[in-house]
Design an enzyme around this catalytic site. Structure first.
Site, PDB file in Angstrom:
ATOM      1  CB  CYS A 139      -0.810  -0.042   1.126  1.00 42.05           C
ATOM      2  SG  CYS A 139      -1.932   1.488   1.453  1.00 42.05           S
ATOM      3  CB  CYS A 142      -0.568   2.495   3.932  1.00 36.85           C
ATOM      4  SG  CYS A 142      -2.150   2.037   3.173  1.00 36.85           S
ATOM      5  CG  ASP A 143       3.195   1.570   4.642  1.00 38.56           C
ATOM      6  OD1 ASP A 143       2.583   1.945   5.499  1.00 38.56           O
ATOM      7  OD2 ASP A 143       2.891   0.140   4.288  1.00 38.56           O
TER       8      ASP A 143
END
Ligand code: NDP
Length: 318
Positions: A139, A142-143
């Site tokens: 992701c 997300c990261d």
């Protein structure tokens, strides 16, 4: 589970990510005493990430497992019954619907909320799995921000890989796209944007052989499929997989309407499925956004749809 065997409940929620637990919160506050069957990964995909920085309300960010624990506590506070159990079978032939838990306990539900989520596809190589959450991620949204000015690789040739490669260039100093063929699957416009980005370099017909590093990513070994040559990229600190997602909907095949990739189809602007009293929310029915906050939003919708539907049934029965 013995205490609920054979009982008929108003609402059973299958899955315990942001969608399922938000549905549980709303259903509990509507006094529907929902049962949440948490599934094989209680808390869902976020329990496998570290910091979550894009969920509103957490200005300092929050650890994924902590956030999901907060979601659960909030639902339980209002009376949701969250249990560690996996639904092994459903029988939607007649109402109330039959749900089998862990292949032994049978219960019945007037309404069901499906929030079984989706799973990112992984390559399945040992080093990728070992370093998941320690530099290997599925992701980028997300990261990606953890890799400021660093060199990351992203694997895949579809629209997700293009979109995520572009996103990663906001942070990373260099993004190497690894694709197993010499032609991308992504739409032309997405390809162009990515290929035109000076921070992106493509390694065509190339696959990931190994992620290097003991505790964190310290490089990758990649192999050309054209000449079998193996190259080490030793400055890589992040590895992103973008080879597709699979909705966890096999249980409902042949019963709930789905698109060709298995995402449950819901009626526009609602969580109604083709079966009366069955509602779907979160990543099991959303292939476009796939964010915790959008999953929570549709979880809220599912509980409200179920509440209204149950009230209508009661009115019709009386
Ligand atoms: P796709 O299935 O479209 O693409 C997956 C990519 O990963 C392909 O290029 C595939 O290679 C590659 N791949 C799959 N398995 C492996 C493997 N084992 N090893 C190496 N590479 C692998 O998935 P996406 O997530 O990209 O897209 C899903 C859907 O969502 C699509 O319909 C897409 O259009 C849509 N989408 C739309 C967006 C937008 O319009 N903004 C954004 C994101 C997604 P190969 O090509 O060789 O098969």
């Amino acid at each position: 589970m013995d205490d609920i065997a054979g009982k008929t409940l108003d609402v059973v929620i299958i899955g315990s990510g942001p969608a399922g637990l938000t549905a549980a919160l709303y259903a509990a506050r509507a006094d529907l005493k929902p049962l949440v069957l948490e599934g094989p990964e209680p808390g869902g995909q976020l329990t496998t990430t570290t910091d979550v920085e894009n969920y509103p309300g957490y200005p300092e960010g929050v650890l994924g497992p902590k956030m999901m624990d907060d979601f659960r506590k909030q639902a339980v506070r209002f009376g949701a019954d969250c249990r560690w159990g996996t639904v092994s079978n459903v029988d939607f032939a007649k109402r109330p619907y039959k749900v089998t838990i862990d292949e032994k306990t049978e219960i019945f539900a007037r309404a069901i909320i499906v929030s079984t989520g989706a799973s990112a596809k992984w390559l399945g190589i040992e080093s990728e799995q070992r370093l998941r959450g320690h530099g290997v991620s599925a992701c980028a949204t997300c990261d990606g921000a953890f890799f400021r000015d660093q060199h990351v690789v992203i694997i895949g040739g579809g629209d997700t890989a293009m979109e995520e490669a572009q996103f990663l260039t906001k942070f990373a100093g260099k993004v190497t796209l690894l694709h197993r063929r010499d032609e991308l699957r992504a739409s032309k416009i997405m390809q162009k944007r990515t290929l035109d980005n000076p921070k992106v370099e493509v390694m065509w017909s190339t696959v990931l052989e190994e992620v290097l590093g003991d505790k964190v990513v310290e490089g990758v070994k990649v192999k050309s499929l054209k000449n079998e040559e193996v190259t080490t990229l030793d400055d890589v600190t992040g590895v992103f997989l973008a080879i597709g997602h699979k909705p966890n909907t096999d249980l409902f095949k042949g019963v709930l309407e789905m698109d060709e990739t298995g995402y449950i189809q819901t009626k526009p602007k609602s969580t109604y499925t083709n079966m009366p009293g069955i509602f779907a929310c979160g990543d099991a029915q959303d292939k476009d956004y796939r964010q915790a906050v959008t999953a929570a939003g549709t979880g809220c919708m599912a509980a409200m749809d179920a509440e209204r539907w149950l009230a209508d049934q009661e009115e019709n029965d009386s």
